[in-house]
Enzyme design. Sequence first.
Site, PDB file in Angstrom:
ATOM      1  N   GLY A 131      -0.633  -7.456   4.479  1.00 49.72           N
ATOM      2  CA  GLY A 131      -1.273  -7.529   5.788  1.00 49.72           C
ATOM      3  C   GLY A 131      -0.289  -7.259   6.919  1.00 49.72           C
ATOM      4  O   GLY A 131      -0.376  -7.860   7.987  1.00 49.72           O
ATOM      5  N   ASP A 180      -2.175  -1.868  -6.244  1.00 46.41           N
ATOM      6  CA  ASP A 180      -2.179  -3.049  -5.372  1.00 46.41           C
ATOM      7  C   ASP A 180      -3.319  -3.994  -5.774  1.00 46.41           C
ATOM      8  O   ASP A 180      -4.447  -3.535  -6.023  1.00 46.41           O
ATOM      9  CB  ASP A 180      -2.410  -2.508  -3.933  1.00 46.41           C
ATOM     10  CG  ASP A 180      -2.036  -3.484  -2.851  1.00 46.41           C
ATOM     11  OD1 ASP A 180      -1.239  -4.399  -3.113  1.00 46.41           O
ATOM     12  OD2 ASP A 180      -2.542  -3.312  -1.718  1.00 46.41           O
TER      13      ASP A 180
END
Length: 274
Positions: free
Chosen positions: A203, A81
């Site tokens: 998020g 990531d």
Amino acid sequence: MYCTMKPLLAQAMADGQGVPAFNIHALEVVPVMAKAADAVKCPVILQVSVSTAKYIGYSLLASIVKKVSEDMTVDIALHLDHATSLEDIQEALNGGFSSVMYDGSKLTFEENVSNTLKAVEMARAAEASIEAELGIVGRGKIIETYPYTEPADAAEFVRRTGVDALAVGIGTHHGMYQAKTNIRLDILKEIHEAVDIPLVLHGGTGVRDEDVRECVRLGMHKLNFGTELNVSWVRKAKDVFAKAEPDDTMRNLMIECNRAMTETIQKKIQLVRF
Ligand SMILES: [Zn+2]
């Protein structure tokens, strides 16, 4: 089976579903996450930050995820990531990761395209999948002037780079778990109309449940959840470890924390598979 995230996302796109991506912070949780997803027959992307990958070791992590995947009925991808350096991407690919993300969102558009193209070439050579980012996802606190992704820029970026998935800025923030973000679904809709590859929600913890589902309907097929999983584990750990005696077995203490994380994982899965 261990695989890239490409077939997982293609299937999710065809079915109008989402694939959850969960952040690993320690080796202990790898089988916990895999079993939680397998129990509800949900393919899953396990992902790590560069810091976690370096903490565990790229090839040790990849070999464990591969081994764990052999025992599961669902497909599992291992994804790096937010890598901002091509060296880290190469290290992950050499170590056996099946997927990587190059995050050039802080660069100019042209620099982002040019570095992403290099990352795409590296990923293709290793037969791995690749995600990139255009427009910034906030971190921690809500930012006033949010750098939303321009739909036309997203279309040009995808056409020029050929990435498999694209993270876009629609008002989400990393690391939020108490407040929820007001996201711009109107902008997401325009991006979805302009781009034909799976979009990625970053998020995810800070997004309201009903908005997560709307994001899936509007083309987000990889949905990242990190903070809430970590919060559920640590919150349980504070309680369990506070009551523990020094000679209690670590295993039993961690089993309780892992159980709390499993519950959160399965709630998130229900949210993206409907
Ligand atoms: Zn992110």
